[in-house]
Design an enzyme around this catalytic site. Structure first.
Site, PDB file in Angstrom:
ATOM      1  N   LYS A 198       0.155  -1.018  -0.196  1.00  0.00           N
ATOM      2  CA  LYS A 198      -0.033   0.182  -0.199  1.00  0.00           C
ATOM      3  C   LYS A 198       0.695   1.228  -0.317  1.00  0.00           C
ATOM      4  CE  LYS A 198      -3.939   2.154   3.239  1.00  0.00           C
ATOM      5  NZ  LYS A 198      -4.516   2.303   3.953  1.00  0.00           N
ATOM      6  N   GLU A 202       9.901  -4.749   4.273  1.00  0.00           N
ATOM      7  CA  GLU A 202      10.997  -5.945   3.881  1.00  0.00           C
ATOM      8  C   GLU A 202       9.946  -5.917   2.988  1.00  0.00           C
ATOM      9  OE1 GLU A 202       9.010  -4.788   6.530  1.00  0.00           O
ATOM     10  OE2 GLU A 202       9.462  -5.949   8.646  1.00  0.00           O
ATOM     11  N   GLY A 229      -5.088  -1.654   5.449  1.00  0.00           N
ATOM     12  CA  GLY A 229      -4.208  -3.288   4.841  1.00  0.00           C
ATOM     13  C   GLY A 229      -5.332  -4.660   5.018  1.00  0.00           C
ATOM     14  N   ARG A 230      -5.334  -5.201   6.198  1.00  0.00           N
ATOM     15  CA  ARG A 230      -6.235  -6.340   6.685  1.00  0.00           C
ATOM     16  C   ARG A 230      -7.425  -6.509   6.215  1.00  0.00           C
ATOM     17  NH1 ARG A 230      -4.592  -3.219   9.931  1.00  0.00           N
ATOM     18  NH2 ARG A 230      -6.351  -1.765  11.981  1.00  0.00           N
ATOM     19  N   GLU A 278      -4.794  -6.980  14.943  1.00  0.00           N
ATOM     20  CA  GLU A 278      -4.505  -5.477  14.745  1.00  0.00           C
ATOM     21  C   GLU A 278      -5.628  -4.784  14.287  1.00  0.00           C
ATOM     22  OE1 GLU A 278      -0.544  -5.487  12.219  1.00  0.00           O
ATOM     23  OE2 GLU A 278      -2.411  -5.807  10.911  1.00  0.00           O
ATOM     24  N   HIS A 301      -5.339 -33.330  17.543  1.00  0.00           N
ATOM     25  CA  HIS A 301      -3.976 -34.461  18.314  1.00  0.00           C
ATOM     26  C   HIS A 301      -2.616 -33.782  18.912  1.00  0.00           C
ATOM     27  CE1 HIS A 301      -5.613 -37.793  16.680  1.00  0.00           C
ATOM     28  NE2 HIS A 301      -6.055 -36.976  15.343  1.00  0.00           N
ATOM     29  N   LYS A 321       9.030  -0.724  14.651  1.00  0.00           N
ATOM     30  CA  LYS A 321       9.701  -0.798  13.033  1.00  0.00           C
ATOM     31  C   LYS A 321      10.454   0.491  13.891  1.00  0.00           C
ATOM     32  CE  LYS A 321       5.975  -0.754   9.885  1.00  0.00           C
ATOM     33  NZ  LYS A 321       4.769   0.056   9.471  1.00  0.00           N
TER      34      LYS A 321
HETATM   35  C1  G6Q Z   1      -2.139  -3.532   8.306  1.00  0.00           C
HETATM   36  C2  G6Q Z   1      -1.357  -3.184   8.716  1.00  0.00           C
HETATM   37  C3  G6Q Z   1      -0.315  -4.028   7.937  1.00  0.00           C
HETATM   38  C4  G6Q Z   1       0.583  -3.693   6.918  1.00  0.00           C
HETATM   39  C5  G6Q Z   1       1.993  -3.654   6.166  1.00  0.00           C
HETATM   40  C6  G6Q Z   1       1.807  -3.965   4.454  1.00  0.00           C
HETATM   41  O1  G6Q Z   1      -3.780  -3.426   8.162  1.00  0.00           O
HETATM   42  O2  G6Q Z   1      -1.594  -1.770   7.905  1.00  0.00           O
HETATM   43  O3  G6Q Z   1      -0.386  -5.239   7.970  1.00  0.00           O
HETATM   44  O4  G6Q Z   1      -0.764  -4.801   5.815  1.00  0.00           O
HETATM   45  O5  G6Q Z   1       2.366  -3.544   7.177  1.00  0.00           O
HETATM   46  O6  G6Q Z   1       1.740  -2.952   4.497  1.00  0.00           O
HETATM   47  P1  G6Q Z   1       1.864  -2.138   3.372  1.00  0.00           P
HETATM   48  O7  G6Q Z   1       1.164  -2.602   2.314  1.00  0.00           O
HETATM   49  O8  G6Q Z   1       2.208  -0.592   2.806  1.00  0.00           O
HETATM   50  O9  G6Q Z   1       3.498  -2.441   2.537  1.00  0.00           O
END
Ligand code: G6Q
Length: 564
Positions: free
Chosen positions: A211, A217, A279-280, A365, A396, A524
């Site tokens: 996003k 990462e 994001g989620r 989250e 199990h 972070k």
């Molecule tokens: C989700 C969070 C988080 C996000 C990641 C990746 O709701 O905001 O999990 O999706 O940190 O972020 P980017 O899509 O910006 O790389």
């Protein structure tokens, strides 16, 4: 004292919980023949039996009063119409618009967002068809056979979970997979390296899903993947760049088109989404491109349709028949009035093996917050710890604790009536376990029953006395059972949207912001500070470190061990 815990609705529940603590589900079933019939809901292809809960009509009435007092109806409208309910970041929360397959406009700030939503969907359809049909060629002139989604968190978990869940739809009638989906999320190079070993680079499309397009990462993995691609494309980097290898093998999913261009990806190959997509909650957006490529756009659209159907149900149905509201209220009942700390997600469908991990992020989250809207710490429990594994593997392993441990663990069991892989009697066996577990958790086994069983096995009285207490199951463990005909894209969409709305309702009642994630920031920030210290420490082991003693010692140990 917060307004919530002072409210008459909360106090009434608190009062009721004192007597409800001694309710025994087994007895409730025995005295109320209509219970199973009354405590079930069926919508959007999901049949949900919530009768195995420690509740009565009174409990449900009081919980619904709480929902009403929290202004849930108005909150729903604010969600669907794009009011800036993510109040810490000043953003609307409109993932429902991404799956709005109706003609109705969605116009936060008076501007309909649907035309741009549809334009991106059209672009995803055209692109995914080009890839799947083999029309899109890589640098060696061969069609794409692998797609690697590079993203993390919300830009990874949804696509992983959905492509795994819909794997049967990735195969054509002859059983061939058109395009194999892979995922790289961890900055640990092992993740990327193992995926690169599994693909042919000249037949691989990398989807950089971010996003913000700044996530450390994802950017590290994308840069290393680009270097690998350029090396495979031959010649020197300039040659490979000039041959358009990056343009043929990299696309981006982002809200930050400037950063996409700076990375070297043609913005014509960028799929946009917007700051009102969390994001989620983004697997419904361009972030779902790997899904569309893996299972075909038609199935991706069915997934959206399932989500949309659940939206309609959730928006229009009063609390009493409302599935997400009911599940949310049951969660609050156990979390806030029975002190349950966790909630288990137990799918009896191997294709849903990543659902617990997906919901872990969606829920934890979103509702892992301790400060209310007004800025003060809450004085009640908010989001639970979400965890789980597919049945029967969990049986199990950790089910022991659910059955006989000291903790109350409410759980959602889910299963399809039909398997995608009807081999021998596997599905019958699987489902017999699905039914048996919720029954056993509810019914339990008394001391007298345990003793009688042991006696029947021929055991002597003294041994029975010693052993029987360990064979007692208290029972009365609450579960929801979710049945569906088959795990189709539509059903999956409805299931995911159901949980999204459950989380939303709980956030409203708990008076928290379910749509920011400030909690991921501190770590972070510190990592950014430590990274240059590690770099400097590699040159000079005596580099000055200004952390706590534990962190300083750990860093020095790492620096000492990293070579040799
Ligand atoms: C989700 C969070 C988080 C996000 C990641 C990746 O709701 O905001 O999990 O999706 O940190 O972020 P980017 O899509 O910006 O790389």
């Amino acid at each position: 004292m917060s307004a919530l815990t002072q409210s008459p609705a909360w106090k009434a529940l608190q009062n009721h919980s004192k007597s409800a603590a001694s309710l025994k589900m087994k007895e409730l079933f025995a005295t109320d023949p209509g219970r199973a019939e009354r405590y079930r809901l069926e919508t959007c292809g999901l049949y949900v039996d919530f009768s195995k809960n420690i509740i009565t009509d009174e409990t449900l009435g009081l919980l619904r009063d709480l929902a009403e007092a929290s202004g849930i109806d108005q909150a729903k409208e604010e969600l669907f119409t794009g009011k800036k309910i993510n109040f810490t970041e000043g953003r609307a929360v409109l993932h429902t618009a991404l799956r709005n397959l109706s003609a109705a406009p969605v116009a936060p700030d008076g501007q309909d967002v649907m035309p741009k939503v549809r334009a991106v969907l059209d672009k995803m359809r055209d692109f995914s068809e080009k890839i799947r049909s083999g029309a899109w060629l890589g640098f060696s002139g061969k069609p794409i056979r692998h797609v690697v989604n590079i993203g993390i968190g919300g830009s990874d978990l949804g696509p992983v979970m959905v492509t795994e869940a819909l794997k049967p739809y990735s195969r054509d009638s002859s059983g061939q997979v058109a395009v194999q989906a892979h995922f790289v999320s961890n900055v640990d190079a092992t993740h990327l390296a193992e995926v690169l070993r599994a693909v042919q680079l000249d037949q691989t499309l990398f989807i950089v899903a971010s996003k913000t397009f700044t996530t450390q990462e994802t950017m590290s993995n994308a840069l290393s993947a680009r270097a690998a691609l350029l090396a495979a494309a031959g010649g020197d980097t300039a040659d490979a760049m000039a041959s358009g290898a990056v343009a043929k093998h990299f696309v981006a999913l982002s809200t930050n088109l400037e950063a996409v261009a700076a990375f070297g990806i043609d913005t014509a190959n960028a799929f946009e989404f917007w700051d009102w997509v969390g994001g989620r909650y983004s697997c419904w957006s361009a972030i779902g491109l790997s899904i569309a490529i893996s299972v075909g756009f038609g199935h991706f659209k069915d997934f959206l349709a399932g989500g949309h159907d659940m939206d309609k149900h959730f928006r229009a149905t009063p609390a009493q028949g409302n599935l997400p509201v009911t599940l949310a209220l049951l969660g609050i009942w156990y979390g806030d009035f029975f002190d349950a700390q966790t909630h288990a997600i137990l799918p009896y469908d191997q294709y849903l093996h990543r659902l617990p991990a997906y919901l872990q992020q969606a829920d934890m989250e979103s509702n892992g917050k301790s400060v209310g809207k007004e800025g003060s710490r809450v004085d009640y429990q908010t989001g639970p710890i979400i965890w789980g594994e597919p049945g029967t593997n969990g049986q199990h392993s950790f089910y022991q604790l659910i059955h006989q441990g000291t903790k109350l663990i409410p759980a959602d069991f889910m299963a399809p009536a039909q398997s995608h892989n009807p081999i021998n009697d596997h599905h019958r066996i699987l489902l017999s376990n699905f039914f048996a577990q919720t029954e056993a958790l509810m019914v339990g086994k008394t001391l007298a029953e345990a003793e009688a069983e042991l006696k029947a096995s021929g055991m002597d009285q003294e041994a029975i006395k010693r052993l029987a207490p360990h064979k007692v199951f208290e029972g009365n463990r609450p579960t929801n059972s979710i049945l569906f005909k088959k795990l189709t894209p539509h059903v999956l969409g409805s299931l995911v949207a159901m949980y999204e709305h459950k989380i939303f309702v709980q956030g409203i009642i708990w008076n928290i912001n379910s749509y920011d994630q400030m909690g991921v920031e501190l770590g972070k920030q510190l990592a950014k500070k430590i990274l240059p210290e590690l770099e400097a420490g590699e040159k000079d082991a005596k580099v000055a470190l200004k952390h706590d003693a534990s962190t300083n010692t750990l860093i020095r140990k790492y620096l000492a061990e990293r070579e040799g």
